[in-house]
Design an enzyme around this catalytic site. Structure first.
Site, PDB file in Angstrom:
ATOM      1  CG  ASP A  47       1.419 -17.199  36.520  1.00 28.63           C
ATOM      2  OD1 ASP A  47       2.509 -16.713  36.007  1.00 28.63           O
ATOM      3  OD2 ASP A  47       0.618 -17.408  36.498  1.00 28.63           O
ATOM      4  CG  HIS A  60       2.471 -23.040  36.115  1.00 26.25           C
ATOM      5  ND1 HIS A  60       1.351 -23.053  34.692  1.00 26.25           N
ATOM      6  CD2 HIS A  60       1.622 -22.105  36.589  1.00 26.25           C
ATOM      7  CE1 HIS A  60       0.401 -22.565  35.467  1.00 26.25           C
ATOM      8  NE2 HIS A  60       0.201 -22.156  36.366  1.00 26.25           N
TER       9      HIS A  60
END
Length: 705
Positions: free
Chosen positions: A85, A237
């Site tokens: 992300d 992430h």
């Protein structure tokens, strides 16, 4: 600046300025809306989950809300879909891509529109390496808390950015701040239902690495390792901070799971989904390119304006320090200057008058009430149509000479007065000005120094009752008591004001008289005297009360002429920059100061205001308020000093904060208009102001007659 035939002032530049400001506004708006910075994942407020269907709460991480009833999907057994992300990030995304390539696996990257517009090449590289893209909104906005319009803008802007960068589209969406299916609350489900109506699939997670907390490689490795043989969507992430622990955990877990028979794939591949990725048409991709270009341009512009604001702050600080230091030097010089014999020579006061019937009598009587004797008055009526000459004739006062001439302009009227004068010292006074009794005597005292060719008096606003009058009063007090002291110390005085100034007649006549080829004859004459080797100084006690414009329209006309005339004079005397002596001091001190603080910075003023306004509207109001407070302080401190030096009440300074609105904008628009007029080669008319006869002195004057 050469003398041009009179052309109408240009008009198209206002359309150009409006277009530029609109473009800047749009670009900054897009930057704020699409390219806004965001905080990394963290906690956020949640609601209850009473409205969430059981099929969603108890289902898999992939939610299809497009039908009447939501459908969820899980991954195939012993299959992991690594998802990343908040990217792409120029530092960490390439390193993660390299790790994935080294292990021969593919993943899904949920990108934000803001990051895609900043790094379109990196976004394209993700796709080229066989990975999958998903939509993570433009600015990492909580879709559960966002309204319908904001949510659509966030998602569609990201779709457009992805299309422009990678030439592809995606139906996969991961709402920011989401986690597992059983954590979906009512707000999240409302957002999911909206997404389903737009044909989108929602991808949540089953294993959360919580790597944004940087808990350590061991903790991340444990968090992303499945406990059973069920497939799992893993949340990691590739942006938002240091991801070195994420890299190390991937290098550890991927080989371990592969050794146990696990396979890795994208979300679509691991769940057996089809149609989640599709190509885009040329028009959509072109729109994406435009969006990326606009956001990148807006960010560059925002950065430039930020630096401009910093530079303006530094320059304002330096200017404040400069004027305060030179003011202190000027005051000390005045106290310690060696005494000279007083100047008692006769003086002629020349009053050029065009349609000054409203105030000419007060002007003449104030001159004749002078403490200095003898003082003669020459009124040159420059073709007035309001009976100005008749008013002077009816007065029938001794020591007053009236000369009538056809209208030829103020410089010509002054030259007529110079030709008629019989004294070496002359004082030039506007027809709307009232002198104090000691003004004439004070303004000629510096002529005790034979090197002085001209003296600037201290012009003060008489009609200071309204807000506009107070603003001009503040400007005059600060300008005369600080700027002219600075120019005096620097020996680079650019202007002896037309309202009150004294000259050696022989010095002016040696130059050919008052110049008639610019609209700022006072500035032109002052610069010419300095280029001829004369000193020009400032005398604070030579006070003259002048009528300032009473309306914004009149103020515009006056300042337009002043600014345009100053530009003409600067161009005409540009050779002073390379000259020596007094001329060199003017060229290398006075002229650069004028160009920097009275031309260059005001021209950039509208763009700075737009940037400051967007700073407030986009939430950075604290920084905008800080800059505004600093600028206000840098004006207030000198203002207090200037008012004290002039023995004025400080009460008008209460209106200084309001001067930053309307008045300041009017002043920089005047500069822009003047610059564009000069560049166009147009020549302005004189722009005569309407007089109301409001030049009342602070106390009654005694008629010397």
């Amino acid at each position: 600046m050469p003398h041009h035939r009179r052309l109408p002032p240009p008009k198209a530049h206002w359309a150009l300025l409006a277009t530029l400001l609109f473009a800047v506004t749009v670009l900054l708006g897009l930057t704020a809306l699409v390219g806004g910075r965001f905080a990394a994942d963290g906690t956020h407020t949640t609601e209850g989950g009473a409205a969430v269907p059981a099929a969603v709460r108890d289902g898999g991480p992939i939610i299809d809300p497009r039908g009447a009833e939501p459908v969820t999907s899980r991954l195939r057994p012993k299959t992991v879909a690594l998802t990343f992300d908040d990217g792409p990030d120029p530092e960490w995304t390439p390193r993660i891509l390299d790790v994935l390539a080294r292990h021969g696996i593919h993943a899904t990257f949920f990108v934000t529109g803001g990051q895609v517009t900043r790094h379109p090449g990196l976004t394209a590289d993700i796709v080229h390496r066989g990975h999958e893209l998903g939509n993570h909104t433009a600015t990492h906005t909580d879709l559960g808390a966002a309204g319908d319009v904001r949510a659509q803008i966030e998602l569609r802007a990201t779709d457009l950015a992805i299309a422009g960068a990678a030439g592809t589209g995606t139906s996969l969406v991961r709402p920011p701040y989401s986690s597992t299916a059983d954590a979906v609350d009512d707000a999240g489900w409302r957002a999911a239902s909206r997404l389903g109506g737009e044909g989108r699939l929602i991808v949540l997670s089953e294993l959360d690495s919580r790597d944004w907390q940087r808990p350590g490689v061991d903790a991340i490795s444990a968090a992303i390792t499945p406990r059973t043989d069920d497939g799992a969507v893993v949340l990691l992430h590739d942006a938002g901070g240091d991801r070195s622990e994420t890299l190390a955990a991937l290098d550890r877990v991927i080989p371990e799971l592969k050794a146990k028979g696990w396979r890795f794939d994208t979300v679509s591949g691991a769940a057996g989904l089809s149609g989640t990725t599709a190509g885009v048409d040329g028009l959509t991709r072109f729109g994406g390119w435009l969006l990326i270009a606009a956001v990148q341009t807006g960010e560059a512009l925002s950065t430039a304006l930020g630096w401009l604001l910093v530079a303006a702050s530094v320059l304002a600080l330096l200017r404040t320090v400069l004027v305060l230091v030179t003011t202190a030097i000027h005051v000390r010089r005045g106290r310690t200057a060696p005494s000279r014999p007083p100047v008692r020579e006769p003086v002629t006061v020349i009053v050029p008058a065009y349609n000054e019937a409203a105030g000419i009598e007060a002007t003449i009587r104030s001159i004749l009430a002078s403490d200095h004797h003898p003082t003669w008055v020459i009124v040159v009526d420059d073709g007035s149509t309001d009976g100005t000459a008749d008013v002077v004739e009816r007065l029938a006062l001794r020591r007053v000479t009236l000369i009538r001439q056809r209208n030829a302009g103020k410089p010509a009227a002054l030259n007529t007065g110079l030709a008629a004068a019989r004294t070496e010292l002359v004082v030039m006074v506007d027809g709307d000005t009232v002198l104090e009794p000691g003004t004439v005597g004070a303004v000629i005292q510096p002529f005790a120094d034979p090197s002085v060719g001209a003296v600037s008096g201290n012009a003060k606003v008489a009609n200071r009752g309204g807000l506009l009058g107070r603003w001009q009063h503040i400007e005059y007090v600060i300008g005369f008591n600080l700027d002219r002291r600075m120019y005096d110390v620097g020996e680079c005085m650019p202007t002896v004001p037309g309202a009150v100034g004294a000259f050696r007649r022989s010095a002016v006549l040696a130059l050919g008289g008052v110049p008639e080829d610019t609209l700022a004859e006072d500035t032109d004459l002052t610069m010419a005297l300095e280029r001829d080797g004369w000193r020009v100084v400032y005398e604070q006690e030579a006070r003259a009360w002048t009528e300032a414009p009473a309306t914004l329209g009149q103020l515009w006309k006056q300042r337009y002429r002043w600014c345009y005339g100053t530009l003409q004079a600067i161009w005409k005397h540009r050779g002073a920059v390379v000259a020596k002596g007094a001329a060199g001091r003017l060229g290398r001190r006075g002229i650069p100061y004028l160009l920097l603080f009275q031309v260059a910075l005001p021209v950039l003023g509208p763009f700075v205001d737009v940037a400051a306004l967007f700073g407030v509207l986009t939430g950075d109001w604290k920084t905008a308020l800080l800059y505004w407070s600093v600028f206000l302080l840098l004006q207030l401190v000198p203002g207090v000093i200037a008012f004290r030096l002039d023995r004025e009440s400080l009460r008008p300074l209460l209106f200084l904060p309001l001067q930053q609105f309307v008045y300041r904008q009017l002043m920089y628009l005047v500069v822009i208009q003047s610059v564009m007029t000069a560049l166009a080669g147009a020549r302005l008319p004189w722009h005569k102001l309407d007089r109301l006869g409001q030049s009342a002195p602070p106390r009654s004057l005694v008629d010397a007659e």
